[in-house]
Write an enzyme that holds these catalytic residues in place. Structure first.
Site, short mmCIF file in Angstrom:
data_model
loop_
_atom_site.label_atom_id
_atom_site.label_comp_id
_atom_site.label_asym_id
_atom_site.label_seq_id
_atom_site.Cartn_x
_atom_site.Cartn_y
_atom_site.Cartn_z
N ARG A 1 0.82 -1.22 0.00
CA ARG A 1 0.00 0.00 0.00
C ARG A 1 0.85 1.26 0.00
O ARG A 1 0.39 2.32 -0.40
CB ARG A 1 -0.99 0.00 1.17
N GLU A 22 8.67 -8.52 14.67
CA GLU A 22 8.33 -9.07 15.97
C GLU A 22 8.01 -10.56 15.91
O GLU A 22 8.03 -11.26 16.91
CB GLU A 22 7.17 -8.28 16.61
#
Length: 174
Positions: A60, A97
């Site tokens: 995006r 993460e």
């Protein structure tokens, strides 16, 4: 920070997407509106001067980056996921993460000293933007700023991205 009304109305929360516990920021309504898309490009480009090229981060970020480049009258370079670009590439692996990822740009995309703005749709932890900045810097280009439509400020990306200037149209604190 209070967002512009047009932006707040164009972004929807989608709970548990793409996996449980994630609250996805859906910008489909933003892109469907020519007026909101134009407002977004004006806001993302505001105050930028002496920029040679805009880098948009997959996927995006391509939309936001290309709009910004067009508004500024400069070129656009895509920072892509692995295996999407032909020819020689420059690559960086970075930690997430939940694992690792990679960004690539075509080798020779920048001239030494090019002034670059990195644009993405959302800055969360800052890991992808930091990787893009490192990848650009390795080429001899200079990262002028990192810009995004949304920033999830509670995740501390600005600290991770220091000393780069980070600007977003909407800082979401929760």
């Amino acid at each position: 920070m209070k967002p512009p009304v047009w932006l707040e109305q164009a972004v929807a929360d989608v709970p548990d997407f793409p996996k449980p516990g994630i609250r996805f920021k859906d910008m489909s309504a933003l892109w469907r509106s020519a007026a909101d898309t134009s407002r977004c490009s004006v806001a993302l480009a505001a105050g930028l001067e002496d920029v040679d090229v805009v880098v948009g981060i997959e996927a995006r970020g391509f939309l936001a980056g290309l709009l910004t480049a067009q508004r500024l009258g400069v070129g656009f370079i895509a920072a892509r996921k692995p295996g999407k670009l032909p020819g020689p590439i420059d690559r960086i692996e970075y930690d997430l993460e939940y694992g690792t990822d990679c960004l690539e740009i075509q080798s020779g995309s920048f001239a030494p000293g090019d002034r670059v703005v990195i644009v993405d749709d959302v800055i969360a932890t800052g890991g992808t933007a930091a990787a893009a900045a490192e990848l650009v810097s390795r080429t001899g280009a200079t990262v002028v700023e990192i810009r995004a439509i949304l920033e999830l400020s509670a995740l501390g990306a600005r600290q991770r991205l220091a000393p780069h200037v980070v600007r977003s149209l909407w800082e979401i604190a929760d």
